[in-house]
Write a protein that holds these residues in place. Sequence first.
Motif, PDB file in Angstrom:
ATOM      1  N   VAL A  79       0.859  -1.173   0.000  1.00 29.46           N
ATOM      2  CA  VAL A  79       0.000   0.000   0.000  1.00 29.46           C
ATOM      3  C   VAL A  79       0.898   1.226   0.000  1.00 29.46           C
ATOM      4  N   PHE A  80       0.892   1.963  -1.116  1.00 28.58           N
ATOM      5  CA  PHE A  80       1.646   3.214  -1.172  1.00 28.58           C
ATOM      6  C   PHE A  80       0.979   4.233  -0.267  1.00 28.58           C
ATOM      7  N   CYS A  81       1.776   5.005   0.434  1.00 29.18           N
ATOM      8  CA  CYS A  81       1.266   6.037   1.335  1.00 29.18           C
ATOM      9  C   CYS A  81       2.110   7.280   1.090  1.00 29.18           C
ATOM     10  N   THR A  82       1.573   8.240   0.345  1.00 30.33           N
ATOM     11  CA  THR A  82       2.425   9.319  -0.153  1.00 30.33           C
ATOM     12  C   THR A  82       1.656  10.615  -0.382  1.00 30.33           C
ATOM     13  N   THR A  83       2.402  11.681  -0.551  1.00 34.32           N
ATOM     14  CA  THR A  83       1.812  12.973  -0.901  1.00 34.32           C
ATOM     15  C   THR A  83       1.641  13.105  -2.414  1.00 34.32           C
ATOM     16  N   GLU A  84       2.236  12.170  -3.171  1.00 33.21           N
ATOM     17  CA  GLU A  84       2.122  12.198  -4.638  1.00 33.21           C
ATOM     18  C   GLU A  84       0.727  11.727  -5.022  1.00 33.21           C
ATOM     19  N   ALA A 109      -9.038   5.607  10.201  1.00 32.20           N
ATOM     20  CA  ALA A 109     -10.178   5.226   9.349  1.00 32.20           C
ATOM     21  C   ALA A 109      -9.715   4.940   7.922  1.00 32.20           C
ATOM     22  N   ILE A 110      -8.810   5.758   7.404  1.00 33.11           N
ATOM     23  CA  ILE A 110      -8.307   5.579   6.032  1.00 33.11           C
ATOM     24  C   ILE A 110      -7.510   4.277   5.933  1.00 33.11           C
ATOM     25  N   ILE A 111      -6.608   4.051   6.886  1.00 32.78           N
ATOM     26  CA  ILE A 111      -5.808   2.823   6.868  1.00 32.78           C
ATOM     27  C   ILE A 111      -6.711   1.597   7.010  1.00 32.78           C
ATOM     28  N   GLU A 112      -7.655   1.650   7.922  1.00 27.97           N
ATOM     29  CA  GLU A 112      -8.576   0.514   8.098  1.00 27.97           C
ATOM     30  C   GLU A 112      -9.350   0.230   6.809  1.00 27.97           C
ATOM     31  N   ALA A 113      -9.847   1.270   6.165  1.00 24.10           N
ATOM     32  CA  ALA A 113     -10.627   1.103   4.938  1.00 24.10           C
ATOM     33  C   ALA A 113      -9.769   0.473   3.823  1.00 24.10           C
ATOM     34  N   LYS A 114      -8.576   1.004   3.612  1.00 24.01           N
ATOM     35  CA  LYS A 114      -7.714   0.494   2.534  1.00 24.01           C
ATOM     36  C   LYS A 114      -7.246  -0.923   2.832  1.00 24.01           C
ATOM     37  N   SER A 116      -8.767  -3.106   4.598  1.00 19.96           N
ATOM     38  CA  SER A 116      -9.935  -3.989   4.410  1.00 19.96           C
ATOM     39  C   SER A 116     -10.132  -4.274   2.924  1.00 19.96           C
ATOM     40  N   GLN A 117     -10.027  -3.217   2.099  1.00 20.95           N
ATOM     41  CA  GLN A 117     -10.208  -3.375   0.644  1.00 20.95           C
ATOM     42  C   GLN A 117      -9.259  -4.410   0.059  1.00 20.95           C
ATOM     43  N   VAL A 118      -8.010  -4.431   0.551  1.00 23.66           N
ATOM     44  CA  VAL A 118      -7.021  -5.370  -0.011  1.00 23.66           C
ATOM     45  C   VAL A 118      -7.000  -6.707   0.734  1.00 23.66           C
ATOM     46  N   GLY A 119      -7.908  -6.858   1.713  1.00 17.01           N
ATOM     47  CA  GLY A 119      -8.098  -8.160   2.347  1.00 17.01           C
ATOM     48  C   GLY A 119      -7.121  -8.528   3.450  1.00 17.01           C
ATOM     49  N   VAL A 120      -6.440  -7.552   4.037  1.00 18.26           N
ATOM     50  CA  VAL A 120      -5.506  -7.874   5.123  1.00 18.26           C
ATOM     51  C   VAL A 120      -6.100  -7.560   6.501  1.00 18.26           C
ATOM     52  N   LEU A 121      -7.333  -7.036   6.519  1.00 17.02           N
ATOM     53  CA  LEU A 121      -8.033  -6.793   7.778  1.00 17.02           C
ATOM     54  C   LEU A 121      -9.393  -7.484   7.747  1.00 17.02           C
TER      55      LEU A 121
END
Length: 121
Positions: A79-84, A109-114, A116-121
């Motif tokens: 999961v990229f986490c960036t200002t770009e 909330a953002i980390i949890e949502a992402k 969850s989307q990729v299936g690691v939560l």
Amino acid sequence: MASCLIVDDSKVVRMVARRILEDLKFDILEAEDGRGALDQCLETMPDVILLDWNMPVMNGIEFLHSLRQTEGGADPVVVFCTTENDMAHIREAISAGANEYIMKPFDRAIIEAKFSQVGVL
């Protein structure tokens, strides 16, 4: 327990991400640049990698290309986490093998949502 490698040259960002991800029951590993992250992955491949783009020594995209060519390097969810945040950067990240993309600044909330989307939560 799943492991997450946080790769960011900012100690503050790593600290904030660590706090959120430990609350979500991840074992945390850290690296401050892509070179350190690659060394970490060669030692113990994490389940998830939270990856910054702009770092010294080896940036996020260079790290991702190297990771995906490493034995077992296709496995971690990245999961990229960036200002770009322009479409060109997002497309480049996804085509290099990133699974998802988070904009800084982020919160739980953002980390949890992402995650969850990729299936690691």
